[in-house]
Structure formats: structure tokens, C-alpha cells
Write an enzyme that holds these catalytic residues in place. Structure first.
Site, PDB file in Angstrom:
ATOM      1  CE1 TYR A  71      -3.719   2.481   0.660  1.00 46.14           C
ATOM      2  CE2 TYR A  71      -2.400   3.254   2.515  1.00 46.14           C
ATOM      3  CZ  TYR A  71      -3.478   3.405   1.652  1.00 46.14           C
ATOM      4  OH  TYR A  71      -4.300   4.499   1.791  1.00 46.14           O
ATOM      5  CE  LYS A 124       1.324   6.320   8.839  1.00 43.03           C
ATOM      6  NZ  LYS A 124       0.171   6.071   8.035  1.00 43.03           N
ATOM      7  CG  ASP A 143       5.856   3.561   0.836  1.00 38.00           C
ATOM      8  OD1 ASP A 143       6.151   4.128   1.912  1.00 38.00           O
ATOM      9  OD2 ASP A 143       4.702   3.511   0.387  1.00 38.00           O
TER      10      ASP A 143
HETATM   11  N1  HOZ Z   1      -0.794   2.951   6.319  1.00 45.66           N
HETATM   12  C1  HOZ Z   1      -1.741   3.087   7.372  1.00 45.66           C
HETATM   13  C2  HOZ Z   1      -2.391   1.784   7.677  1.00 45.66           C
HETATM   14  N2  HOZ Z   1      -1.980   0.735   6.910  1.00 45.66           N
HETATM   15  C3  HOZ Z   1      -2.693   4.133   7.040  1.00 45.66           C
HETATM   16  C4  HOZ Z   1      -3.736   4.352   8.069  1.00 45.66           C
HETATM   17  C5  HOZ Z   1      -4.957   4.860   7.415  1.00 45.66           C
HETATM   18  O1  HOZ Z   1      -5.183   4.571   6.243  1.00 45.66           O
HETATM   19  O2  HOZ Z   1      -5.708   5.531   8.125  1.00 45.66           O
END
Ligand code: HOZ
Length: 425
Positions: A142, A265, A237
Site C-alpha cells: 500500500y 507520519k 516506501d
Molecule cells: N498505512 C496506514 C495503515 N496501513 C494508514 C492508516 C490509514 O489509512 O488511516
């Protein structure tokens, strides 16, 4: 109905699904989300006053625990001087110098506001630099919610069980090629089928959005070699792994140097921050030096920079930090695995450093297809039991557990005891 449930009812009338990000919805574990009022150290409290040991840590950035006094002080001091200038500041220079000094592959860095923005911008820079359009991503990884990357994506997309997202024009994903995580031969085949057309391969060096899936021995080095051989850029990433596995991220941990890196973050210490950086000659394609446009009023925001700098400086000032955290995590996930075996369950515990997860499946999980064999109902039942006993975990089988330096031995023992009791029940 408790207060979280009441708030969720109100929220659903005015916010899609009642939440501002789908992974917070708790739908896959059949609960109302907990509405959080405050956090300190390794703990969270909800609207009903219930206390939880927090293994999400705002999806990673709270590696020092919540409300660290030095980070809070830096934020208060910065806020007192103004919340946003939309202009250059000394802090941005110091932040860029710090990141470049800590991550050897990064010679120049641009601050943005989220991991999504960082990845979207890094891909644009890679395309601008190479003059090529295609990119390779891995199924189950992701990289945020920008159009081109919502293909076979992990995290909330995987939890929802859909291959992509509605609303993304086919043209936006036409140049996104996908490969199997840990499958170098598949990537080689894509290069073979698209000669001179692939701008970049983007990878989570530890996949942490389909549960946690470590890179196989030689996978990351093999990607480096394939990219070099084919004139493509390698993008790590590190939104999740950056400043988590080591001070120089997964690239330092595994000893593989990418051309570009994205952060999220964690470099804001919990504030909304992201960044992308890498080799000078690549980053110099970015405006105003080069022709790749990317901008943002809030990029390098003074309060966010203060929080991020304070956290990064604390991490950099403690040479034993990552060894201690990773050792603690090795013991914790090792004990989790022993508990599963003692209970006679076939489930899998995957972890790398302070990132880990328990997969409710019987065979090794090495990629998206094997991750999808997990019994999500079994996960949901176990997760609900954690919540009932004051343990806050990601409400999806396909997310990571994050350990922080603020978790005490007692916190970790308690979480394992709850699991052990559940497995015995
Ligand atoms: N990458 C985070 C969770 N896999 C993102 C959290 C979100 O999408 O709020």
C-alpha cells in the site's frame, strides 16, 4: 450503548462510514470504533474512560510513546510563534540536514504533508527523471491513496476485499504494472516485456499493509540489481519502516540503497508530515530547479517540523535505541509464537524488528496470495477479545502491530497473557 457507540451513530450521519479513514471503522471486526480522548506513553483512553495498551501507535509514528514531554514542549514553543507561514523557515533547513545526515541514500529531501503525497510526488519525480511512464508495484503493498497506486493495494483496500477503487480512471492505472512480493523473476519478466519503459519499481521494503511480510533473503538486493540493469529507479516506501527499523530505516537494516525514499507520519512525530528524497541528480528535477511540479502551502509547517525534529533528535541521540527496541520486539513476538504453538494452533507470527503480526493461517505468509489465506473471522474474534481486555490492536488482519519504547514489560506480559488465555479458551 456506550459513548463510543453513540458517537459512532452520530458520526455515520455526517461522515462517510463515520470515520475519516476506512481502517478506523472496525467494520471487519464487527465493533464500533473506540473514540479516543487522550494518550500517554504506550496507553490510550476512550470516551468511556476505558484504558488500552496501544499497539497501533497512530499507525507507527509514536515510536517513543504518546505525548513525549520533549516533543510536546517543542510543539508548544513552535505554536506560540505562529501556526503556519507558507514561507521558508530555518527549521525546514535543519530538518532536511538532519534527514540527509541520518539516511545515506538521501542527498536532497522535500517535505510534504503525508505518505500518500510523498509517494505520489516521488513517482512523478522518477517519471520526470527517466522520461518513462510505467511503474512496478507489488500486490498487497500500500502506497497511499493516489490514483495510480490503488491497484491490488494492501491496508483498507485489502480489508475491504476489493482489487482497487472505484473513481480511478483506467487511464490512471494503465501504466501501473504489478508483481508478486518476493518474486524477483516476476519483476524481471515485467522488465523484459516493457523494455525501456519502466521508470521505477516501488516497494515497501518490509510489507506492512497486508499484515507484516518480510522481504525474502536477496529480494531487495535483487530489485536493486534489476533496476540498475534496466535503467529504472528503485523507490523504497519507508512510510512505515523509516526511522522504525533503524535510524536509516529498512535501507540501513537490510543494507540496500534505493534511489528515492518516501517517509510519512513518523518524521512528524505524530503531526501530519511526509517527505521524499534521494539522489541529488534525481531530486533536482523537482520545481523550482527542474520541470517536475510539486508544491504545498503546509509543506514544512513550523509546528509539524518542530514535533518531527524533536522526535528524530531524541532517536538520533540514543545510540542503543533501536537495538533495545528490536530486542524487546524479538522476545515479544517470539513469546507470541510459543503461545500459539503451545495452544496447538498452526497460525503464523511474522515480524521484523518492532513491526509484527499474527496471521490466522497455517502456512508461511510471503506475499499477497498467502496473506489472503488468513481466516479473517478468526482474526476478528481474537481482536474483539483483545479490545474487551484493554488491548488496542489494528482492527484488521492486514495491518501491523507496532511496539514502542514506551511499552513496559508489564504491558507486553499483559498482552501475551490475554492472548494465551484466549487461545486456551
Ligand atoms: N498505512 C496506514 C495503515 N496501513 C494508514 C492508516 C490509514 O489509512 O488511516
Amino acid at each position: 450503548m456506550d459513548r463510543s457507540e453513540q458517537l459512532f451513530d452520530r458520526a455515520r450521519k455526517v461522515i462517510p462510514g463515520g470515520v475519516n479513514s476506512p481502517v478506523r471503522a472496525f467494520g471487519s471486526i464487527g465493533m464500533a470504533p473506540r473514540f479516543i480522548t487522550r494518550a500517554r506513553g504506550g496507553h490510550l483512553w476512550d470516551e468511556d474512560g476505558a484504558e488500552y495498551i496501544d499497539f497501533v501507535g497512530s499507525w507507527g509514528p509514536m515510536i517513543l510513546g504518546h505525548a513525549h514531554p520533549e516533543v510536546e514542549r517543542a510543539v508548544a514553543e513552535a505554536a506560540a510563534r505562529g501556526l503556519s507561514f507558507g514561507a521558508a523557515t530555518r527549521r525546514e533547513v535543519e530538518m532536511a540536514e538532519l534527514i540527509c545526515s541520518l539516511v545515506p541514500s538521501i542527498e536532497m529531501v522535500r517535505m510534504v504533508n503525508s505518505g500518500t503525497e510523498a509517494v505520489m510526488s516521488a513517482i512523478r519525480a522518477a517519471r520526470g527523471y527517466t522520461g518513462r511512464d510505467k511503474i512496478v508495484k507489488f500486490n498487497g503493498c500500500y502506497h497511499g491513496h493516489s490514483d495510480a497506486l490503488l491497484v491490488q493495494a494492501g491496508s483498507g483496500v485489502m480489508t475491504a476485499g476489493v482489487p482497487g477503487s472505484a473513481g480511478v480512471p483506467a487511464g490512471c492505472t494503465r501504466d501501473t504494472l504489478t508483481a508478486r512480493y518476493n518474486d524477483l523473476a516476476g519483476v524481471e519478466a515485467l522488465f523484459g516485456a516493457n523494455p525501456g519503459q519502466i521508470a521505477a519499481v516501488i516497494v515497501e521494503p518490509v510489507a506492512a499493509n497486508m499484515g507484516v511480510v518480510p522481504p525474502a533473503e536477496g529480494f531487495l538486493a535483487g530489485l536493486r540489481e534489476l533496476c540498475d540493469r534496466n535503467g529504472a529507479l528503485l523507490i523504497f516506501d519507508e512510510v512505515i519502516t523509516g526511522f522504525r527499523l533503524s535510524l536509516s530505516g529498512a535501507q540501513g537494516y537490510f543494507g540496500v540503497r534505493p534511489d528515492l525514499t518516501t517517509f510519512g507520519k513518523i518524521i512528524g512525530g505524530g503531526m501530519p508530515v511526509g517527505a521524499y528524497g534521494g539522489r541529488r541528480e534525481v531530486m533536482e528535477v523537482v520545481a523550482p530547479v527542474g520541470a517536475v511540479y510539486q508544491a504545498g502551502t503546509l509543506s514544512g509547517n513550523p509546528v509539524a517540523m518542530a514535533a518531527g525534529m524533536a522526535q528524530l533528535q531524541l532517536l538520533a541521540a540514543d545510540p542503543g535505541f533501536y537495538d533495545r527496541l528490536n530486542d524487546t520486539a524479538d522476545r515479544f513476538f517470539g513469546r507470541m509464537e510459543q503461545a500459539v504453538r503451545r495452544a496447538g494452533k498452526p497460525w503464523q507470527v511474522n515480524h521484523v524488528g518492532s513491526l509484527g503480526c499474527l496471521f490466522f493461517t497455517g502456512g508461511p505468509v510471503t506475499d499477497y496470495d498467502s496473506a489472503k489465506t488468513a481466516d479473517t473471522e478468526a482474526f476478528a474474534a481474537c481482536a474483539r477479545n483483545f479490545f474487551v481486555h484493554g488491548i488496542y490492536v489494528a482492527p484488521s488482519q492486514f495491518e501491523a502491530m507496532f511496539l514502542s519504547a514506551a511499552h513496559t514489560g508489564e504491558d507486553l506480559d499483559r498482552a501475551l497473557a490475554v492472548l494465551e488465555e484466549y487461545l486456551a479458551g
